[in-house]
Write an enzyme that holds these catalytic residues in place. Structure first.
Site, PDB file in Angstrom:
ATOM      1  CG  ASP A  63      -0.350  -0.068   2.524  1.00 18.53           C
ATOM      2  OD1 ASP A  63       0.897  -0.164   2.594  1.00 18.53           O
ATOM      3  OD2 ASP A  63      -1.082  -0.022   3.538  1.00 18.53           O
TER       4      ASP A  63
ATOM      5  CG  ASP B   1       0.307  -4.092   2.009  1.00 17.78           C
ATOM      6  OD1 ASP B   1       0.003  -4.807   2.969  1.00 17.78           O
ATOM      7  OD2 ASP B   1       1.086  -3.106   2.085  1.00 17.78           O
TER       8      ASP B   1
ATOM      9  CD  GLU C  35       7.302  -0.265   7.936  1.00 12.95           C
ATOM     10  OE1 GLU C  35       6.362  -0.974   7.563  1.00 12.95           O
ATOM     11  OE2 GLU C  35       7.589   0.853   7.429  1.00 12.95           O
TER      12      GLU C  35
HETATM   13  O1  KIV Z   1       3.523  -1.176   1.691  1.00  7.32           O
HETATM   14  C1  KIV Z   1       4.716  -1.471   1.854  1.00  7.32           C
HETATM   15  O2  KIV Z   1       5.593  -1.143   1.046  1.00  7.32           O
HETATM   16  C2  KIV Z   1       5.071  -2.221   3.049  1.00  7.32           C
HETATM   17  C3  KIV Z   1       6.526  -2.443   3.286  1.00  7.32           C
HETATM   18  C4  KIV Z   1       7.087  -1.264   3.991  1.00  7.32           C
HETATM   19  C5  KIV Z   1       6.769  -3.689   4.021  1.00  7.32           C
HETATM   20  O3  KIV Z   1       4.228  -2.589   3.804  1.00  7.32           O
END
Ligand code: KIV
Length: 257
Positions: free
Chosen positions: A44, A83, A181
């Site tokens: 996301d 995601d 993270e």
């Molecule tokens: O959306 C994304 O890029 C993420 C990464 C930071 C793991 O969730």
């Protein structure tokens, strides 16, 4: 080369460290796949890197489905993880299941969602339904308003215990891997040692089983990046010079010939 899947990611733990990244479109997904990136996350983070938002919060299911479709149609060997955007799994488990199914139908091999103990029932339900889940604990960007900024998490012992507890909970719920993270590297090391599943770090030090980098950061397309980022290229200058050479040549009548 064989396509990466849940089993091969699980068996990479302790054997092979995996350098993984995001992609949001067909062209970059194909290049990352050809280079051997094992897991491509349609993050996301496309909100900030491709759609011009300040946070990930405005990204919606139609953004996600379009990007997951583009990426999954363009890779041969990488596992594609979609995601789940903010709002797609917070409003009830039935709606979350429908959205996860839609992401898989759009071409993803797995979904990622943020949260620890609070999303474990959902992770159980998804994995029972055959939807592999990559979990995400520590600093979860969809909670930016709760944190008051993108702030490192797990800094006190009490906070570290909470992140460790979340990581153990998502493993027990059936996640095949977990993103860590922006947490202290000692905590990431402790979690990586405590879990049987692969930990994928970002801003979490060098000890995780795998790493994420946002593609625009690693390619140097973003000039301002978090301090943990390593830029493997400086594409911003390359791309800007190419555009500027083209504009000048057209202006001077040198192109087309
Ligand atoms: O959306 C994304 O890029 C993420 C990464 C930071 C793991 O969730």
């Amino acid at each position: 080369m064989k396509k990466w899947n849940v089993a091969s990611v699980r068996s990479a733990k302790g054997v092979e460290r995996l350098g993984c990244c995001t992609a949001y479109d067909s062209c970059f997904a194909r290049l990352a796949d050809e280079a051997g990136v094992p897991i491509i996350l349609v993050g996301d983070s496309q909100g900030m890197n491709a759609l011009g938002y300040d946070t990930t919060l405005p990204v919606n299911m139609s953004d996600t489905l379009a990007a997951v479709g583009a990426v999954s149609r363009s890779v041969k060997n990488a596992m594609v993880v979609g995601d789940m955007p903010f709002g797609s799994y917070q409003c009830g488990d039935d709606e979350a299941m429908e959205n996860a199914v839609a992401i898989i139908k759009a071409g993803a091999d797995a979904v990622k969602l943020e949260g620890g103990a609070s999303v474990c029932n959902l992770i159980k339900r998804m994995t029972t339904a055959g939807i592999p889940v990559l979990a995400h604990v520590g600093m979860t960007p969809q909670s930016v308003n709760e944190y008051g900024g993108f702030k490192k998490q797990g800094k006190t012992r009490e906070a570290a215990e909470r992140v460790l507890g979340d990581a153990k909970a998502v493993e027990a719920a059936g996640a095949f891997a977990v993103t860590l993270e922006c947490i202290p590297s000692e905590l990431a090391a402790e979690i990586t040692a405590a879990l049987k599943i692969v930990t994928v770090g970002i801003g979490a030090g060098p000890v995780c089983d795998a790493q994420w980098l946002v593609m625009h950061d690693l390619l140097g397309l973003n000039e301002h990046t978090p301090s943990f980022v390593k830029k493997y290229a400086d594409l911003a200058s390359v791309v800007r010079s190419a555009f500027s050479a083209y504009v000048n040549e057209v202006k001077k009548g040198e192109f087309p010939r």
